[in-house]
Design a protein around this motif. Sequence first.
Motif, PDB file in Angstrom:
ATOM      1  N   MET A   1      25.785  26.861  40.168  1.00 12.92           N
ATOM      2  CA  MET A   1      26.720  27.496  39.245  1.00 12.92           C
ATOM      3  C   MET A   1      26.883  28.964  39.577  1.00 12.92           C
ATOM      4  N   THR A   2      28.001  29.518  39.217  1.00 16.82           N
ATOM      5  CA  THR A   2      28.216  30.923  39.539  1.00 16.82           C
ATOM      6  C   THR A   2      27.340  31.840  38.710  1.00 16.82           C
ATOM      7  N   THR A   3      26.656  31.296  37.679  1.00 17.11           N
ATOM      8  CA  THR A   3      25.736  32.144  36.924  1.00 17.11           C
ATOM      9  C   THR A   3      24.593  32.611  37.809  1.00 17.11           C
ATOM     10  N   ALA A   4      24.333  31.890  38.912  1.00 13.66           N
ATOM     11  CA  ALA A   4      23.272  32.292  39.815  1.00 13.66           C
ATOM     12  C   ALA A   4      23.717  33.432  40.732  1.00 13.66           C
ATOM     13  N   THR A   5      25.021  33.713  40.730  1.00 12.42           N
ATOM     14  CA  THR A   5      25.558  34.762  41.585  1.00 12.42           C
ATOM     15  C   THR A   5      25.113  36.116  41.056  1.00 12.42           C
ATOM     16  N   PRO A   6      24.721  37.055  41.955  1.00  8.79           N
ATOM     17  CA  PRO A   6      24.386  38.387  41.466  1.00  8.79           C
ATOM     18  C   PRO A   6      25.517  38.943  40.631  1.00  8.79           C
ATOM     19  N   SER A   7      25.161  39.634  39.525  1.00 12.22           N
ATOM     20  CA  SER A   7      26.178  40.006  38.557  1.00 12.22           C
ATOM     21  C   SER A   7      26.950  41.256  38.949  1.00 12.22           C
ATOM     22  N   ARG A   8      26.529  41.946  40.043  1.00 12.26           N
ATOM     23  CA  ARG A   8      27.247  43.141  40.444  1.00 12.26           C
ATOM     24  C   ARG A   8      28.685  42.774  40.782  1.00 12.26           C
ATOM     25  N   PRO A   9      29.667  43.361  40.095  1.00  8.78           N
ATOM     26  CA  PRO A   9      31.051  42.944  40.346  1.00  8.78           C
ATOM     27  C   PRO A   9      31.585  43.475  41.669  1.00  8.78           C
ATOM     28  N   ALA A  10      32.472  42.678  42.265  1.00 10.86           N
ATOM     29  CA  ALA A  10      33.146  43.142  43.475  1.00 10.86           C
ATOM     30  C   ALA A  10      34.107  44.261  43.101  1.00 10.86           C
ATOM     31  N   ALA A  11      34.217  45.238  43.979  1.00 12.71           N
ATOM     32  CA  ALA A  11      35.116  46.357  43.696  1.00 12.71           C
ATOM     33  C   ALA A  11      36.565  45.908  43.799  1.00 12.71           C
ATOM     34  N   THR A  12      37.391  46.428  42.912  1.00  8.71           N
ATOM     35  CA  THR A  12      38.819  46.139  42.960  1.00  8.71           C
ATOM     36  C   THR A  12      39.495  47.185  43.823  1.00  8.71           C
ATOM     37  N   PRO A  13      40.270  46.761  44.825  1.00 11.97           N
ATOM     38  CA  PRO A  13      40.931  47.761  45.676  1.00 11.97           C
ATOM     39  C   PRO A  13      41.822  48.686  44.854  1.00 11.97           C
ATOM     40  N   ALA A  14      41.841  49.963  45.230  1.00  8.70           N
ATOM     41  CA  ALA A  14      42.625  50.937  44.479  1.00  8.70           C
ATOM     42  C   ALA A  14      44.110  50.639  44.536  1.00  8.70           C
ATOM     43  N   THR A  15      44.528  49.901  45.548  1.00 11.31           N
ATOM     44  CA  THR A  15      45.955  49.627  45.715  1.00 11.31           C
ATOM     45  C   THR A  15      46.405  48.393  44.936  1.00 11.31           C
ATOM     46  N   SER A  16      45.471  47.734  44.236  1.00 13.05           N
ATOM     47  CA  SER A  16      45.813  46.454  43.623  1.00 13.05           C
ATOM     48  C   SER A  16      46.972  46.567  42.648  1.00 13.05           C
ATOM     49  N   ALA A  17      47.064  47.707  41.948  1.00 16.62           N
ATOM     50  CA  ALA A  17      48.115  47.844  40.946  1.00 16.62           C
ATOM     51  C   ALA A  17      49.499  47.843  41.587  1.00 16.62           C
ATOM     52  N   GLN A  18      49.567  48.098  42.885  1.00  9.66           N
ATOM     53  CA  GLN A  18      50.866  48.158  43.540  1.00  9.66           C
ATOM     54  C   GLN A  18      51.328  46.794  44.045  1.00  9.66           C
ATOM     55  N   ARG A  19      50.467  45.804  43.970  1.00  7.92           N
ATOM     56  CA  ARG A  19      50.849  44.465  44.409  1.00  7.92           C
ATOM     57  C   ARG A  19      50.972  43.518  43.220  1.00  7.92           C
ATOM     58  N   LEU A  20      51.730  42.462  43.428  1.00 10.15           N
ATOM     59  CA  LEU A  20      51.903  41.492  42.349  1.00 10.15           C
ATOM     60  C   LEU A  20      50.597  40.726  42.150  1.00 10.15           C
TER      61      LEU A  20
END
Length: 245
Positions: free
Chosen positions: A1-20
């Motif tokens: 299960m993904t609950t076993a995945t380390p909880s540190r979130p992946a960084a969101t690219p700064a440019t994400s807001a410019q893409r759909l």
Amino acid sequence: MTTATPSRPAATPATSAQRLDLYVGIHKALRHFMTDTLHRIGRMDANDADDRRRTLAQFESLMDLCEQHVHHENDFVHAAIEARQPRGAARTADDHVEHIAHIAALRDEARSLEQAEPSARASMALRLYRHLALFVADNFQHMNVEETQNNAALWANYRDDELMALHHRIVSSLPPEENLMVMRWMIPASTPAERAGTRGMRAGAPAEAFAAVIDAVRPHLDDHAWDRLARALGIPQQPGLCHFG
Ligand SMILES: [Fe+2]
């Protein structure tokens, strides 16, 4: 299960807001629906038949939407990623297999609670609350992976007009009841600018369907939020009336 995945979130690219971003609206809806349902189960009086019926009905609606959402992502979004980046959606596709099994187990727990002796209901409700919390936690981790890694794959392989066409294919595949359920949770969870984006829905939907969405959403917006949305959508202001012709 993904609950076993380390909880540190992946960084969101700064440019994400410019893409759909195909995920942002539906995932806001799901986070809203999941947390509201979790709170309701947590405060439910399991021996109050009316409270139990209404709360478990919302729980079943949430499970229905989560299940449908998994299938839409598999059929449309993962298929698009895999078409141009083989194995690109493998991680979240594996999560989806677990989510379907998790949903079935939660539904079984809810049915057992419904059929339980009164003396057993409170402890079974607490168990369902805790297990739903784990499902929500798992989904929060999973959605962040989709919003970072899957979006990165989509943005690397598709132009925004192609992503918009994919978005339209997904939305037009939804039955009206599912679309209504998504809007009921998505619009109150969205920013004013995102809510105003439902203008396109007004243009593309039958008047009755759009009115049903507005009626479902209005009770969940405060007056300020409703005023901004009504102005953005060109809905006449009629205090005390949600419906419009
Ligand atoms: Fe997913």
